[in-house]
Design an enzyme around this catalytic site. Structure first.
Site, PDB file in Angstrom:
ATOM      1  CB  SER A 119       4.023  -2.575   1.865  1.00  0.00           C
ATOM      2  OG  SER A 119       4.073  -2.043   0.878  1.00  0.00           O
ATOM      3  CG  HIS A 140       7.120  -5.904  -1.177  1.00  0.00           C
ATOM      4  ND1 HIS A 140       8.130  -5.515   0.045  1.00  0.00           N
ATOM      5  CD2 HIS A 140       6.514  -4.655  -1.543  1.00  0.00           C
ATOM      6  CE1 HIS A 140       7.951  -4.060   0.472  1.00  0.00           C
ATOM      7  NE2 HIS A 140       6.870  -3.573  -0.578  1.00  0.00           N
ATOM      8  CD  GLU A 152      11.194  -7.601   0.831  1.00  0.00           C
ATOM      9  OE1 GLU A 152      11.944  -7.588   1.833  1.00  0.00           O
ATOM     10  OE2 GLU A 152       9.903  -7.354   1.012  1.00  0.00           O
ATOM     11  CG  ASN A 190       8.752  -2.602   4.649  1.00  0.00           C
ATOM     12  OD1 ASN A 190       9.721  -1.765   4.192  1.00  0.00           O
ATOM     13  ND2 ASN A 190       7.601  -2.791   3.710  1.00  0.00           N
TER      14      ASN A 190
HETATM   15  N1  NAD Z   1       4.239   3.582  -2.260  1.00  0.00           N
HETATM   16  C1  NAD Z   1       5.149   2.636  -2.014  1.00  0.00           C
HETATM   17  O1  NAD Z   1       6.370   3.071  -1.374  1.00  0.00           O
HETATM   18  C2  NAD Z   1       4.924   1.375  -1.931  1.00  0.00           C
HETATM   19  C3  NAD Z   1       6.259   0.548  -1.916  1.00  0.00           C
HETATM   20  C4  NAD Z   1       5.861  -1.002  -2.199  1.00  0.00           C
HETATM   21  C5  NAD Z   1       4.771  -1.244  -1.955  1.00  0.00           C
HETATM   22  N2  NAD Z   1       3.513  -0.507  -1.855  1.00  0.00           N
HETATM   23  C6  NAD Z   1       2.127  -1.311  -2.205  1.00  0.00           C
HETATM   24  O2  NAD Z   1       1.639  -1.002  -3.492  1.00  0.00           O
HETATM   25  C7  NAD Z   1       0.353  -1.088  -3.528  1.00  0.00           C
HETATM   26  C8  NAD Z   1      -0.044   0.271  -4.052  1.00  0.00           C
HETATM   27  O3  NAD Z   1       0.509   1.461  -3.721  1.00  0.00           O
HETATM   28  P1  NAD Z   1       0.868   2.802  -4.305  1.00  0.00           P
HETATM   29  O4  NAD Z   1       1.688   3.801  -3.269  1.00  0.00           O
HETATM   30  O5  NAD Z   1       1.113   2.704  -5.592  1.00  0.00           O
HETATM   31  O6  NAD Z   1      -0.784   3.260  -3.971  1.00  0.00           O
HETATM   32  P2  NAD Z   1      -1.448   4.657  -4.870  1.00  0.00           P
HETATM   33  O7  NAD Z   1      -2.612   5.081  -4.200  1.00  0.00           O
HETATM   34  O8  NAD Z   1      -0.472   5.647  -5.594  1.00  0.00           O
HETATM   35  O9  NAD Z   1      -2.186   3.765  -6.180  1.00  0.00           O
HETATM   36  C9  NAD Z   1      -3.307   2.991  -5.908  1.00  0.00           C
HETATM   37  C10 NAD Z   1      -3.967   2.899  -7.458  1.00  0.00           C
HETATM   38  O10 NAD Z   1      -4.831   1.706  -7.216  1.00  0.00           O
HETATM   39  C11 NAD Z   1      -6.248   2.020  -7.812  1.00  0.00           C
HETATM   40  N3  NAD Z   1      -7.223   1.192  -7.329  1.00  0.00           N
HETATM   41  C12 NAD Z   1      -7.777   1.371  -6.279  1.00  0.00           C
HETATM   42  N4  NAD Z   1      -8.806   0.338  -6.174  1.00  0.00           N
HETATM   43  C13 NAD Z   1      -8.841  -0.166  -7.543  1.00  0.00           C
HETATM   44  C14 NAD Z   1      -9.269  -1.207  -7.888  1.00  0.00           C
HETATM   45  N5  NAD Z   1     -10.256  -2.026  -7.442  1.00  0.00           N
HETATM   46  N6  NAD Z   1      -9.051  -1.756  -9.414  1.00  0.00           N
HETATM   47  C15 NAD Z   1      -8.058  -1.059  -9.895  1.00  0.00           C
HETATM   48  N7  NAD Z   1      -7.285  -0.141  -9.355  1.00  0.00           N
HETATM   49  C16 NAD Z   1      -7.678   0.290  -8.243  1.00  0.00           C
HETATM   50  C17 NAD Z   1      -6.098   3.740  -7.418  1.00  0.00           C
HETATM   51  O11 NAD Z   1      -7.108   4.257  -8.553  1.00  0.00           O
HETATM   52  C18 NAD Z   1      -4.819   4.028  -7.518  1.00  0.00           C
HETATM   53  O12 NAD Z   1      -4.550   4.639  -8.881  1.00  0.00           O
HETATM   54  C19 NAD Z   1      -0.278  -1.276  -2.146  1.00  0.00           C
HETATM   55  O13 NAD Z   1      -0.480  -2.492  -1.867  1.00  0.00           O
HETATM   56  C20 NAD Z   1       1.265  -0.447  -1.385  1.00  0.00           C
HETATM   57  O14 NAD Z   1       1.173  -1.419  -0.114  1.00  0.00           O
HETATM   58  C21 NAD Z   1       3.651   0.746  -2.034  1.00  0.00           C
END
Ligand code: NAD
Length: 374
Positions: A119, A140, A152, A190
């Site tokens: 993000s 994204h 995106e 964002n």
């Molecule tokens: N949550 C949102 O609303 C949202 C929206 C758009 C983008 N994002 C982006 O998406 C990404 C993930 O966000 P999320 O909310 O799903 O996070 P989350 O914490 O729910 O999930 C992250 C996952 O990644 C895993 N992980 C961590 N390190 C790892 C590694 N080295 N190898 C493999 N797996 C690994 C964790 O175990 C976890 O299951 C981030 O970059 C975030 O900025 C989030």
């Protein structure tokens, strides 16, 4: 390389949704996570999400079984050799994401693509140090990924010319709206969303009530007012996004972090998830007498932010409008607001706001060159 295979790394909130998106579009999905419980529960979580779609009559049982059969949890990125596209959705941490891409590029084919769901991290920085930085893009997705139409698509300065058409072709069966974005902080949504909250917070600090402002925006056709939207996402999440953008944009007053938002996050009343927010659980009520002035002020700052972004290149008016409507569920995009309100009115409003701005906000309302007639 198998053009029907996609890799997803990270099976948290976003990753499991992205798995669902690609498997529903007919792709074979190889999925992995560094945490054993996330891997072990992935099929169950996906099955539960599909079951609720079956229950709602949006998916047949047969299709649900077929989608599940296309997903295979594997033992790390090293097992993703066949994929045409590998997308990571792991923690928002640059070194962690870089390590995943460098593990992936050792196994995938030279014409396979790497993508990040970040993000807020610059795609160019993520590409640094890769053997083939040109095949990395940002993809994204918005939360929840299966429901949100917008994705995106972020190229960086060295993205290879063959990559974007190939990503678009791979994304076609997925049925999302892909919007080209510059590799700038916050991409489109964002970043351009900041004034929607920020200007409402400025008004709150001037003594207006959150409920009155939300009611004004609802009366103008918005599905949610700014404070109800913060309550939905969480004041803590909104604060983190605002602080991140403020830092990335060198503390410019257009990205000011309002004390009212900090105080709300510190109070623990984060919104729906804690049972109380700026407005939640109350309803906004009826609009105040000066509702039009509130809407003009918020729309003027939305249009101005969009015009500043446009001037930086890599996107279009239509792209920004579409992204804002799909990503934030707005009834009209910032340039459509400009059109509807009239450029002269928007410029006059920005001038009025700049004239009245307290010292810490001075410069916040200076109009983008795009808005000012030559
Ligand atoms: N949550 C949102 O609303 C949202 C929206 C758009 C983008 N994002 C982006 O998406 C990404 C993930 O966000 P999320 O909310 O799903 O996070 P989350 O914490 O729910 O999930 C992250 C996952 O990644 C895993 N992980 C961590 N390190 C790892 C590694 N080295 N190898 C493999 N797996 C690994 C964790 O175990 C976890 O299951 C981030 O970059 C975030 O900025 C989030």
């Amino acid at each position: 390389m198998d053009p029907t295979a996609i890799g997803v790394i990270g099976l948290g909130t976003m990753g499991i949704g992205i798995v669902q998106v690609f498997a529903s579009a007919g792709y074979q999905v190889l999925a992995t996570d560094s945490q054993a419980p996330a891997c072990a529960s992935a099929n169950h979580r996906l099955a539960a999400a599909l079951a609720s779609r079956v229950q709602a009559g949006k998916l047949t049982e047969t299709d649900s079984i077929a989608i599940l059969s296309r997903v295979r949890v594997v033992d790390g990125p090293a097992r993703m050799a066949p994929v045409a596209l590998a997308i990571e959705a792991v923690v928002e941490d640059l070194p962690v994401k870089r390590a995943i891409f460098s593990a992936l590029e050792r196994v995938i084919a030279p014409d396979s693509i790497l993508a990040s769901n970040t993000s807020s991290l610059p795609i160019a920085q993520m590409a640094e140090g890769l053997a083939c930085p040109g095949r990395l893009v940002g993809l994204h997705f918005f939360n929840p990924a299966p429901a949100m139409k917008l994705v995106e698509l972020v190229a960086h300065a060295d993205t290879a010319p063959w990559v974007l058409p190939q990503v678009r072709a791979l994304m076609k069966p997925v049925g999302k709206t892909l919007i080209d974005c510059p590799d700038r902080p916050g991409f489109i949504v964002n970043r351009c969303a900041r004034p929607f909250y920020g200007e409402a917070l400025a008004l709150l600090e001037e003594g207006r009530s959150a409920a009155a402002m939300d009611a004004a925006m609802l009366a103008a056709g918005y599905r949610l007012g700014p404070f109800s939207l913060i309550d939905l996402v969480g004041a803590d999440i909104n604060l983190a996004a605002t602080e991140g953008l403020n830092r990335a944009m060198g503390g410019h007053p257009r990205y000011h972090v309002f004390a009212a938002l900090r105080a709300q996050a510190a109070s623990g009343n984060l919104g729906r998830k804690t049972g109380k927010g700026f407005v939640f659980p109350d309803q906004p009520g009826s609009p105040p007498g000066d509702a039009d002035a509130i809407v003009l002020r918020i729309e003027a700052t939305l249009a101005n932010e969009a015009a500043w972004l446009l001037a930086e290149g890599g996107t279009t008016r239509e792209g920004i409008d579409t992204a804002m409507k799909l990503g934030l569920n707005l009834p009209r995009g910032p340039f459509e607001c400009l059109e509807a309100q009239g450029t002269d009115r928007i410029i006059a409003e920005l001038a009025r706001l700049e004239g009245a701005a307290p010292a810490h906000l001075r410069g916040r309302y200076l109009p983008a060159p795009e808005l000012v007639p030559a």
